[in-house]
Structures are given as C-alpha cells and as structure tokens.
Design a protein around this motif. Structure first.
Motif, mmCIF file in Angstrom:
data_model
loop_
_atom_site.group_PDB
_atom_site.id
_atom_site.type_symbol
_atom_site.label_atom_id
_atom_site.label_comp_id
_atom_site.label_asym_id
_atom_site.label_seq_id
_atom_site.Cartn_x
_atom_site.Cartn_y
_atom_site.Cartn_z
ATOM 1 N N TYR A 295 0.833 -1.206 0.000
ATOM 2 C CA TYR A 295 0.000 0.000 0.000
ATOM 3 C C TYR A 295 0.871 1.260 0.000
ATOM 4 C CZ TYR A 295 -4.354 2.492 1.404
ATOM 5 O OH TYR A 295 -5.473 3.291 1.466
ATOM 6 N N ASN A 352 -5.179 1.014 -2.912
ATOM 7 C CA ASN A 352 -6.410 1.132 -2.131
ATOM 8 C C ASN A 352 -7.550 0.305 -2.726
ATOM 9 O OD1 ASN A 352 -9.172 2.700 -1.871
ATOM 10 N ND2 ASN A 352 -7.996 3.198 -0.032
ATOM 11 N N ILE A 355 -7.095 -3.477 -2.390
ATOM 12 C CA ILE A 355 -7.329 -3.957 -1.025
ATOM 13 C C ILE A 355 -8.819 -4.176 -0.790
ATOM 14 C CG2 ILE A 355 -7.187 -3.337 1.422
ATOM 15 C CD1 ILE A 355 -4.591 -1.822 0.741
ATOM 16 N N ILE A 356 -9.626 -3.205 -1.176
ATOM 17 C CA ILE A 356 -11.076 -3.320 -0.952
ATOM 18 C C ILE A 356 -11.658 -4.453 -1.802
ATOM 19 C CG2 ILE A 356 -13.304 -2.164 -1.219
ATOM 20 C CD1 ILE A 356 -11.889 0.471 -0.602
ATOM 21 N N SER A 359 -10.700 -8.009 -0.431
ATOM 22 C CA SER A 359 -10.859 -8.305 0.994
ATOM 23 C C SER A 359 -12.256 -8.844 1.263
ATOM 24 C CB SER A 359 -10.636 -7.028 1.814
ATOM 25 O OG SER A 359 -11.719 -6.128 1.627
ATOM 26 N N LYS A 409 -13.018 5.868 0.330
ATOM 27 C CA LYS A 409 -12.322 4.577 0.293
ATOM 28 C C LYS A 409 -11.048 4.613 1.139
ATOM 29 C CE LYS A 409 -12.295 3.960 -4.273
ATOM 30 N NZ LYS A 409 -12.073 3.251 -5.563
ATOM 31 N N VAL A 413 -10.577 1.938 4.280
ATOM 32 C CA VAL A 413 -9.444 1.019 4.463
ATOM 33 C C VAL A 413 -8.742 1.307 5.791
ATOM 34 C CG1 VAL A 413 -7.158 0.379 3.580
ATOM 35 C CG2 VAL A 413 -9.085 0.591 2.009
ATOM 36 N N ASN A 414 -8.609 2.566 6.132
ATOM 37 C CA ASN A 414 -7.967 2.914 7.398
ATOM 38 C C ASN A 414 -8.792 2.413 8.585
ATOM 39 O OD1 ASN A 414 -6.038 4.221 9.106
ATOM 40 N ND2 ASN A 414 -7.475 5.909 9.381
ATOM 41 N N LYS A 416 -10.925 -0.211 8.608
ATOM 42 C CA LYS A 416 -10.992 -1.677 8.680
ATOM 43 C C LYS A 416 -9.627 -2.333 8.895
ATOM 44 C CE LYS A 416 -15.409 -1.709 8.008
ATOM 45 N NZ LYS A 416 -16.321 -2.051 9.136
#
Length: 496
Positions: A295, A352, A355-356, A359, A409, A413-414, A416
């Motif tokens: 990331y 970013n 990752i979403i 996941s 977004k 991510v931050n 979760k």
C-alpha cells in the motif's frame, strides 16, 4: 516489491509506448483523416462499449484474481476456471438477443443531427463482448503473475490497429464506414489471441462440476460488476451524454482532452496489473503487514512518476493544442487539468482499490460504485445541461466525484485495516509537485516562430524545452530528498 517493480517497469514502457502511438492517432491522424464528425462517432461507440463491457463480463476478471489464490489443489483451480469461463454468457447472450430494444433506447438519447450513429450501434455490443472475454483471459494470466504480454495486447494492439486503419483510410484503401467494421474485427481477434496465450500459461482440465463455493463466486461477481464499471462510467458517460445536447464533433474534442489528461495514469495501470494478484494473495494469507507494505510503496512510487507526468502534461498542454488542425480542439486546458488531477489523486492512494476489492469487505464496492455513477450523472446534468459549463463542466463533475469517493475509500481502508498509504515523504512530494506546477504552468519559452512547409514547429520546441527543464529539476529533487528507495535503486542500476 521486486516482481512488482520489474513487471511494472516493463508494463509502464509498453503503456507509454502505446500512449505515444495513441497520441499520434488522437492528435494527428484522427482529426485529419476521419474529421471531427466521424471521429466523434467512433469515440461515442467505443465509450458506449466500455460502459456495457463490465456488465457483459459479469465481473469475472475480478473474481478470478480474488479467488484463484485461495485454492490449494489443481483440481479446485480447474473446477473454478472451468466454471467462470462461461459465466459472462449469462448476461452477454440476453443483451444480444434484445439488442433491438437497446438500439432504440440509444437512439432516443441522441440528438437528431447525430443520426450518423443509427447504423453502427450493434458494433457497441460486439466490441463489449470481445473486451469482456479479453479481460477474463487477461486475469487468467495475471494470477500466474504474467502480465507483460497481456499488457501489450491491451495497450498496444488497438492503437497500432487504429493507426494502420487510419492510414488505410487516408490512402483510400478502405472507407470511413469500413474503418468501424475492421476495428471491430480487430477487437474480436485480440480476444482470441489472449485466450490462446492464457491457455498456454495454464490449461486446466475442464470439469463439468461446479466448485464448492460457486454461490460465493456468483455473489462476489454480482457485487463487483458495478464496481468494475465505475471507472468506465466516470469518463465514458461524458462522451455518451454529449450527443444528447451538442453536435457529435464535441465528443471528439472532449475525447482528445481526456486522452491527454489520462496520459499520467500509465504507471498506475502498469503497477495495478501485478499489484492486484499480490494484494489478493497477501489478504488470503492474512498477511496484513505485506498488504500495508504494498500500500505505502505503491502510493509513493505512483505519485512520484505520476507527479512528473502531471507537470509535463499540464505545463505544455496549451502549446500542444496549437498543433491541432481544428480550432474546436483548443480550449481544453481545464479539462486536461481536472482529469489529470483526478488521475493523480487516484494514484496517490496506491493499492487502495485492490485492497477493498480483494478483501472480505468487497461488498462496499457496490454502494460506492452506485454512488459514483449517480453522482457523476447528476453533476454532469447540472454542469453541462443546466448551467452550461460545457465540457469543462463534465470534467469538473468527474473530478469532484473521484475526490469524494476516493477519500471515502481511503477512510474505509484505514477504519478496517488501520493502515494508510501515506508517509512523511508523501507530503513532501505533494509540496514539490505543487510548487513546480505553480512555477511552470503560467509561462512558456518565447521562441521565435519557425515554420516548415507552412507548419509551425515553435510549439514543439517550447514543449521540448520546458519538459527538459521540469524533468531535470524534478529528478534532482527526488534524488536529493530521497523520496523513494525504489526510485533510487532503479537509478543506481542505470549508473552502473
């Protein structure tokens, strides 16, 4: 990051080579050989196909990347690949069967003076299906961590074909109408070439049994369909909406400005192709530390390279438009600036999106995609149709939408994963880009007018001189401040 940088570097070279060819097509050949009206129609058809491609693909290109690394045996992988290869047909076949309805709907949204589109709408469907299967087989090779050949087909193939076809139109080997026909065939051939290459990388034993988690696969694909369309909707819906108000030539003018503004995203496209499977693998292994590492490094390196091209594009764009034969292309500087800003902000967020999408929180992609689509549509309507901002309004709608939803977004991510893509060096880099932009955007070299056979090359000289000066200053500052370890290591390899 070794395999990421290695394949990203190769892919970046390929993509920028493709952008150069695309630039020649867009800035030189299209306006002169097809003229604005027919070029506008081509831009409309390709944008429309980009809008429905994610729907026909059924999200399978993302599904392959997410699930493939979760299987541990060859039999499980083969069942999975045997199943997903047919899933796009569940949507593609019904769309084709009811195409007359879609044709009538498309024509109802087009102004009467743009009736030239009437006889070409079915090509939208053919190109969309061909692109859907191309993306499926491209993802097939991505999970084998082989992205270079697919990237050549994705970025270079179409642009080279377009160049050949435009030259064929110029020399009157084919007509403008046949240009569309042969371009569609080229898209179909590309899908078959990608299929054969994917099978050469990994040929499964085809099973007529569904994988155990088939419901989860279909569920994920259903959620991810709109997520996959969001990027296309943001840029391509603009070109679709233009013929509803103005002559289709404006779609050509806007397409050129968007192409120039999108030039900076090549490193992102190159790196994402290998980052997606690596991020998915790290998430499947619950290796959050490696996810964070990817990331942060993807963010700083994409911002570094993207920042340079952001400066080069925007600080030379006014001179570039002076080279265009049709005055309608000029005046797109603000479109270029806003589109390139949107692209740069997306690059700033690194992996970013990967990752979403890969996941357990992938379901959030559906409301995000719907929100982005609805927002950009209503902002386009407000700025373009109601307030009369012209194509600047379309670009502004895109910029606002991307900033809003990418910021969400980033927060998601931050929340979760408790990670961000930023380091102290990130903000130093943003400051450098800002200072250089302010310093170079508002002036050009005052070179004397030089003409060759009636063609002024002064803008080319101005662009060249400014690019050299900006690049030297930018690279010097990157080295002096040690912004990126990977960038420094890459330069040392060249020194050796």
């Amino acid at each position: 990051m070794g395999i990421v940088l290695k394949q990203s570097f190769r892919n970046t070279i390929i993509i920028y080579g493709a952008f150069i060819i695309g630039g020649i097509n867009t800035i030189v050949f299209y306006p002169r050989f097809l003229e604005s009206e027919f070029y506008g129609m081509v831009a409309f058809l390709l944008s429309a196909s980009n809008l429905i491609m994610p729907l026909t693909a059924f999200g399978i290109q993302y599904t392959i990347v997410k699930f493939y690394s979760s299987y541990t045996t060859k039999e499980q992988k083969d069942k999975f690949l045997s199943s997903v290869i047919f899933l796009p047909l569940l949507i593609a076949l019904p769309i084709g069967f009811f195409w007359d309805f879609f044709h009538e709907w498309i024509m109802s949204k087009v102004a009467k003076e743009n009736a030239i589109i009437e006889n070409y709408t079915f090509y939208i469907y053919l190109i969309a299906v061909a692109c859907a299967y191309f993306e499926l087989f491209y993802s097939w090779t991505k999970v084998q961590l082989q992205t270079v050949f697919g990237n050549i087909l994705k970025e270079l193939w179409n642009r080279v074909v377009v160049m050949i076809l435009l030259l064929a139109v110029f020399f009157e080997f084919i007509t403008k109408q046949e240009f569309i026909y042969y371009l569609t065939i080229a898209y179909i051939i590309r899908a078959f070439v990608m299929m054969f290459y994917a099978f050469s990388m990994y040929l499964p034993k085809f099973y007529f049994k569904l994988p155990d988690n088939i419901l989860e696969i279909i569920k994920y694909s259903g959620y991810i369909i709109l997520a996959g369309s969001a990027g296309a909707i943001l840029l391509d819906i603009d070109k679709i909406m233009i013929p509803g108000k103005d002559p289709i030539e404006k779609a050509a003018y806007y397409a050129v400005a968007v192409f120039i503004g999108s030039f900076i995203e090549a490193p992102s496209r190159a790196m994402t192709q290998i980052l997606q499977p690596l991020t998915s693998k790290s998430l499947n292994e619950f290796n959050t530390k490696e996810v964070e590492n990817l990331y942060k490094k993807s963010s700083i390196n994409l911002l570094l390279v993207g920042g340079l091209f952001f400066l080069l594009v925007n600080c030379g764009v006014s001179e570039l438009f002076k080279l265009m034969p049709d005055k309608g292309y000029a005046g797109g500087e603000y479109v270029v600036l806003m589109i390139s800003l949107a692209k740069l902000y997306t690059m700033f967020l690194g992996s970013n999106g990967a990752i979403i999408n890969n996941s357990t929180f992938y379901k959030i992609t559906l409301p995000i995609a719907v929100g982005m689509s609805v927002t950009v549509y209503f902002l386009n309507t407000l700025f373009y149709f109601n307030l009369g901002f012209g194509t600047d309004g379309l670009a502004l709608a895109t910029l606002i939408t991307i900033i809003l939803f990418n910021t969400f977004k980033l927060w998601f991510v931050n929340t979760k994963f408790s990670i961000t893509p930023f380091t102290p060096k990130s903000f130093k880099l943003v400051f450098i880009i800002t200072i250089l932009f302010v310093s170079f955007y508002f002036w050009d070299f005052n070179t004397p007018i030089i003409q060759i056979k009636g063609f002024s090359i002064s803008p080319i000289i101005n662009i060249f001189l400014k690019c050299i000066l900006i690049t030297i200053l930018y690279v010097f500052l990157m080295i002096k401040l040690k912004i990126s370890n990977e960038f420094g290591a890459l330069l040392k390899r060249f020194y050796k």
